[in-house]
Design an enzyme around this catalytic site. Sequence first.
Site, PDB file in Angstrom:
ATOM      1  CD  GLN A 256      34.521  47.695  50.103  1.00 47.83           C
ATOM      2  OE1 GLN A 256      33.573  47.686  49.312  1.00 47.83           O
ATOM      3  NE2 GLN A 256      35.675  47.120  49.818  1.00 47.83           N
ATOM      4  CG  ASP A 288      42.001  48.630  46.471  1.00 43.38           C
ATOM      5  OD1 ASP A 288      41.910  47.854  45.503  1.00 43.38           O
ATOM      6  OD2 ASP A 288      41.023  48.996  47.152  1.00 43.38           O
ATOM      7  CD  GLU A 330      42.282  48.013  41.443  1.00 42.20           C
ATOM      8  OE1 GLU A 330      41.395  47.341  40.916  1.00 42.20           O
ATOM      9  OE2 GLU A 330      42.028  48.899  42.295  1.00 42.20           O
TER      10      GLU A 330
HETATM   11  C1  GLC Z   1      39.835  46.909  43.998  1.00 39.76           C
HETATM   12  C2  GLC Z   1      39.841  45.424  44.287  1.00 39.76           C
HETATM   13  C3  GLC Z   1      38.459  44.921  44.391  1.00 39.76           C
HETATM   14  C4  GLC Z   1      37.721  45.694  45.432  1.00 39.76           C
HETATM   15  C5  GLC Z   1      37.844  47.198  45.222  1.00 39.76           C
HETATM   16  C6  GLC Z   1      37.415  47.961  46.417  1.00 39.76           C
HETATM   17  O1  GLC Z   1      39.338  47.183  42.770  1.00 39.76           O
HETATM   18  O2  GLC Z   1      40.564  44.747  43.303  1.00 39.76           O
HETATM   19  O3  GLC Z   1      38.433  43.532  44.632  1.00 39.76           O
HETATM   20  O4  GLC Z   1      36.376  45.350  45.360  1.00 39.76           O
HETATM   21  O5  GLC Z   1      39.155  47.589  44.987  1.00 39.76           O
HETATM   22  O6  GLC Z   1      38.381  47.914  47.434  1.00 39.76           O
HETATM   23  C1  GLC Z   2      37.928  48.716  40.453  1.00 38.21           C
HETATM   24  C2  GLC Z   2      37.348  49.205  39.121  1.00 38.21           C
HETATM   25  C3  GLC Z   2      36.052  48.574  38.803  1.00 38.21           C
HETATM   26  C4  GLC Z   2      36.174  47.149  39.224  1.00 38.21           C
HETATM   27  C5  GLC Z   2      36.134  47.146  40.712  1.00 38.21           C
HETATM   28  C6  GLC Z   2      36.296  45.850  41.409  1.00 38.21           C
HETATM   29  O1  GLC Z   2      38.495  49.732  41.192  1.00 38.21           O
HETATM   30  O2  GLC Z   2      37.355  50.560  38.926  1.00 38.21           O
HETATM   31  O3  GLC Z   2      35.747  48.696  37.449  1.00 38.21           O
HETATM   32  O4  GLC Z   2      35.153  46.387  38.698  1.00 38.21           O
HETATM   33  O5  GLC Z   2      37.067  48.003  41.254  1.00 38.21           O
HETATM   34  O6  GLC Z   2      35.818  44.761  40.773  1.00 38.21           O
END
Ligand code: GLC
Ligand code: GLC
Length: 631
Positions: A256, A288, A330
Amino acid sequence: MLSTAQQLKAAQGYVLATLAEAGVTWDDADAQAFRARFDVGFPRLFRLFATLYGEHEDCLDHLAKLIGLSLASWQERPGDLKTLDRAREAEPQWFQSNKMLGAFCYVDRYAGDLNGLKDHVPYFKDLGITYLHLMPLFDCPEENSDGGYAVSSYRDVRSDLGTMEDLRALAKDLREAGISLVVDFVFNHTSNEHEWARKAAAGDPEYSDYYWIFEDRRMPDAYERTVREVFPDDHPGAFVQMEDGRWIWTTFHSFQWDLNYSNPAVFCAMAGEMLSLANQGVDLIRMDAVAFIWKRLGTTCESLPEAHLLLQAFNAVCRMAAPSLLFKSEAIVHPDEVVSYIDPEECPISYNPLLMALSWEALATRDVQLIDQAIARRQPIHPECAWVNYVRSHDDIGWTFADEDAAELGIIGFDHRRFLNAFYTNRFEGSFARGEPFQYNPKTGDCRVCGTTASLTGVEAGDAGGIDRMILLYGIAFSAGGIPLISLGDEVGQLNDHSYKDHPGQAGDQRWVGRPMRPDALYDQRTDPTTVPGQIFARMKQLIAARRAAPALAGNAIHSFDTQNRHVLGYVRTGDGPPVYVLANFADTPQALDAQRFLATAPRMTDLIAGEAFQMRTGLTLKPHQILWLG
Ligand code: GLC
Ligand code: GLC
């Protein structure tokens, strides 16, 4: 030196001239509608753009390109969505209703594919769902894509799930059933298989600038001095080495790749992807990982001021080209930071990770001090904004309360998180929970917890209080304001799924334990009251019906109510109509509340959930884990 007003005027003139040169005219009604919103919105967008990109020589060219692509997107926007735009404009606070109910699922895990999901729309409607978040469904790397959060193309649905056309058809079906479609806009990073990433990897300088790529370890080392590790199991630090030896920023998994928003071309390109998403019939996009989108040396590179400006700029673009589209942020970070994204001009909707985490915290400790303090202190938001209150997401539960809040109550954050992690992963004697630890970091002692609601509340362990605890948590999420969110399958008590350990792309990621397939067998039992799924389902339906009938639960206004009992949480909701008093007993024993507490309430109140009447002047006793909505 030009004044700000002169600069604005000059910029507007330049943009309009560039559009005219490209053949844009404003003579049809459609273009005029855009032009009217452009005239209103341009000053704000210009100010944001100039702050972010003013130092780039070609700043105005990018801005002109952005407006051009926004206009083109508006002109392509289907008529039914323009009708929706007008309806939302007439009722901009539509999402504050107590009739709102959210749910989320994975398309493949719940229904095989997008067409399969259509068959479930009647069930969703019947349940009362008005907001459906489908987990990432766009093209992504095959084996491991972080559950789709590594997007290879924002314009193609993952082939095993269907096509863009199927998505549009589903969006239409949902809209007809009164359900808004929510999808992710994964805009902090792309997958390493995205066309831009492939070009960057091949050394193309234009696309190398789309990402944070460095020739050697000098800059990565400098950044890593202040940046936290989000997925330490995957790689240490924030960078990974590319095949050609260069280093690239990857906050999450090594596949990513973080986009470089200090490059205005990246902003314009991603705005184009966002608008194309909006035109498929998406009502709300889940922004996200918002905290990570801007980086500056010497900082944590989280929630920097520019991250807010970027979101505001994306928002300003939508107001012109897809006016009904709403943003949900988020940000699973410190509560001050979470709130900083919530604004009508930024993200009017936000996950509420604090209330979520502290509900679990109170369940483990049987003590409501922390959650009570959070309700008093950290729930108020702008009246035109809304929380999404949830019991769990598809991710881990992270203990994101503020250490300074905890310290006021004599609680040491670090120790408390250790206790909570041990409790929820069944390493604490007497625990009812069956969770799994996620991303244990030996350097910091940090970790998070994964599992389904039923597995974490004791249903899996056969604990007598399991179902009551589930209803207690959902009873809070359903009454605390904003939009409540159900993890689909929870309404029939879905359990942890350990089969992820056999899938090479998932085995290292414990979050999959909480992402089971649609539990068909449990759904089959949902109308049989002698079964556990039947009991859970009946009580969830009670909560849903009670919420729909209680206008006081609309909006986000919430006031704490001191029960003078450490085990019983109290708050009052005063949306529309007579107030509702919520009382929630987190203890395993009955808890009495003194009549003195209720001198100001009506003498007789009824629990809106189960219908029981209470004489308030004699005080009342809550059963273990009982939640009451007194109205
Ligand atoms: C968000 C999503 C998580 C993912 C991360 C990176 O936190 O909820 O599932 O791993 O973003 O995209
Ligand atoms: C989120 C959070 C992190 C979380 C992850 C996905 O963006 O910042 O704490 O655990 O992504 O699980």
